[in-house]
Write a protein that holds these residues in place. Structure first.
Motif, PDB file in Angstrom:
ATOM      1  N   ASP A 369       2.924 -35.188  13.418  1.00 17.32           N
ATOM      2  CA  ASP A 369       2.927 -33.897  12.739  1.00 17.32           C
ATOM      3  C   ASP A 369       3.623 -32.884  13.639  1.00 17.32           C
ATOM      4  OD1 ASP A 369       2.333 -31.340  11.701  1.00 17.32           O
ATOM      5  OD2 ASP A 369       0.490 -32.077  10.777  1.00 17.32           O
ATOM      6  N   GLN A 371       4.048 -29.781  13.345  1.00 12.50           N
ATOM      7  CA  GLN A 371       3.389 -28.475  13.434  1.00 12.50           C
ATOM      8  C   GLN A 371       2.205 -28.510  14.402  1.00 12.50           C
ATOM      9  OE1 GLN A 371       4.894 -25.873  12.001  1.00 12.50           O
ATOM     10  NE2 GLN A 371       6.400 -27.416  11.379  1.00 12.50           N
ATOM     11  N   THR A 372       1.345 -29.497  14.247  1.00 14.13           N
ATOM     12  CA  THR A 372       0.180 -29.596  15.129  1.00 14.13           C
ATOM     13  C   THR A 372       0.504 -30.328  16.433  1.00 14.13           C
ATOM     14  OG1 THR A 372      -0.561 -31.701  14.199  1.00 14.13           O
ATOM     15  CG2 THR A 372      -1.307 -29.678  13.111  1.00 14.13           C
ATOM     16  N   ARG A 373       1.658 -30.995  16.469  1.00 17.20           N
ATOM     17  CA  ARG A 373       2.106 -31.791  17.619  1.00 17.20           C
ATOM     18  C   ARG A 373       1.196 -32.997  17.863  1.00 17.20           C
ATOM     19  NH1 ARG A 373       4.304 -27.066  21.851  1.00 17.20           N
ATOM     20  NH2 ARG A 373       5.726 -26.141  20.328  1.00 17.20           N
TER      21      ARG A 373
END
Length: 439
Positions: A369, A371-373
């Motif tokens: 992901d 965005q969340t890494r």
């Protein structure tokens, strides 16, 4: 399966492995940046094995030097002088900072770190050693306790005076930083607090991989290593630069410390010093610490310290690097091939969270992901998606170095440009499998 494979499975006990779960490749030969199996299938070696064949496989000048030394003097005890060992020490010291003139030879990187820590403890009269969580310093008992990564866990006795702290890593910041400057400032503040709470007068050394290798090739932010040096000077702590993986041209400099104008008290090395052709490691010793043992015996040694065959290989390998511009070529590869090529790959693949590196020393952080890494594999483990990427690269003819959720690209520092670009193209194709796991 071949007789070689059958004998391996019957008798060889492999490191870091569940023995019944592995099926090792049988390598029949190697040359330059390629290895081949018993069927003659060739693979680009983008792992440099364990990141040590800095001048590639079977360099003829190094092979010839080993053969010549074997015909002259195969082995000799470390207490006597011999030409190969003396010249290897001179050449190694010639690339270290001024004021670091002595070399203690070991058999590899782990015992180099063991002896560097022993020297620091004896020099200071203190016992504790600080190191980062995202680090690897070797597999012997002290070195694996100093190590921060999960290979420590099963071996950690918590009895060797080791203390861990968080180093800078902006992509996964422990300090809620959003810029390199914040990460540097907050990481140094954290280290200062650890020193204060452990008691400065109890700390013999801080050991750092100048650019952490297996832990993720996290190039430290500008000013961080200078800040660590200042903290060491303030409290009389020995600074050990672990250059076992990042030294001898790997980052596009003779030592990675050269990128940061850092002068440590001790430098540990191995791997690239002779491209791993014969096992060798060592400690480059600052003059102040060397003087501690001018009239006081150093209580340590190894039967094969400065082994003539290893020393001859080191002399030849360093001379090759000088004559053939291998260090400069690694810097050029980073600037012209790997840096731009990996940036283009990252732009095409949502699974690539970050690209980082120097010279011929790069890592791709793969994520599920962006965005969340969320990593594509957990810290300390692997995943089916990572396995697919590695298997696809291998099937296409490229051997990557994989660790947790990262692919490391660490080919020989003299890999030809066309082979380097072919390896990148194979990786580019394989990452489509990682992309399929992105949410």
């Amino acid at each position: 399966m071949s007789r070689t494979y059958d004998l391996d499975r019957a008798h060889v006990f492999h490191s870091w492995s569940a023995q019944a779960e592995i099926s090792p490749m049988v390598v029949a030969g190697a040359l330059g940046s390629e290895v081949w199996d018993e069927d003659g299938t060739r693979y680009l070696d983008f792992s440099s094995q364990l990141v040590f064949t800095n001048i590639g496989h079977q360099h003829p000048r190094v092979v010839a030097a080993i053969q010549e030394q074997a015909a002259t003097l195969c082995t000799i005890a470390p207490a006597v002088a011999n030409a190969a060992r003396s010249e290897a020490a001179r050449l190694i010291a010639s690339h270290a900072p001024d004021g670091m003139d002595k070399v203690f030879f070991t058999n590899g990187g782990a015992d180099a770190n063991e002896h560097a820590i022993r020297m620091a403890r004896l020099h200071t009269g203190r016992s504790k050693v600080l190191s980062t969580y995202r680090s690897y310093h070797g597999g012997t008992q002290l070195a694996v306790n100093v190590t921060g990564d999960p290979r420590r866990w099963a071996n950690d006795t918590a009895s060797t005076g080791t203390v861990h702290f968080f180093g800078p890593f902006l992509y996964r910041s422990e300090f809620h930083a959003t810029t390199e400057e914040q990460e540097c400032e907050r990481a140094l503040a954290h280290l200062r607090r650890v020193i204060e709470n452990e008691g400065p007068a109890t700390i013999a050394a801080i050991i750092l991989e100048t650019v952490p290798g297996t832990a993720g090739i996290m190039v430290p932010p500008s000013g961080y290593l200078a800040g660590v040096r200042a903290l060491c000077d303030e409290h009389g702590i020995v600074l050990i630069a672990d250059e076992v993986m990042c030294g001898f041209g790997r980052t596009g400099a003779w030592f990675a410390i050269d990128h940061f104008d850092l002068v440590p008290d001790l430098i540990t090395f191995a791997k690239g010093v002779n491209s791993g052709y014969v096992p060798m490691g060592g400690v480059i010793i600052g003059n102040a610490i060397a003087a501690t043992f001018d009239h006081r015996p150093y209580p340590g040694g190894l039967t094969y310290s400065g082994h003539p065959l290893a020393a001859a290989a080191a002399v030849a390998a360093i001379t090759v690097m000088q004559d053939e511009g291998v260090v400069e070529n690694a810097a050029r590869l980073g600037a012209e091939v790997f840096g731009p090529g990996l940036a283009e790959i990252a732009a095409r693949h949502p699974s690539v969270g970050e690209v980082r590196g120097l010279g011929a020393f790069w890592a791709l952080e793969l994520v599920a992901d962006p965005q969340t890494r969320e990593p594509l594999a957990p810290y300390g483990g692997s995943s089916a998606a990572m396995g697919e990427v590695v298997a696809t690269c291998t099937k296409a003819g490229m051997l990557p170095f994989a660790n947790f959720n990262r692919i490391h690209l660490v080919p020989p520092c003299n890999i030809p440009d066309d082979q380097a670009r072919r390896g990148l193209a194979i990786l580019d194709e394989a990452l489509t499998l990682a992309d399929a796991n992105v949410r």
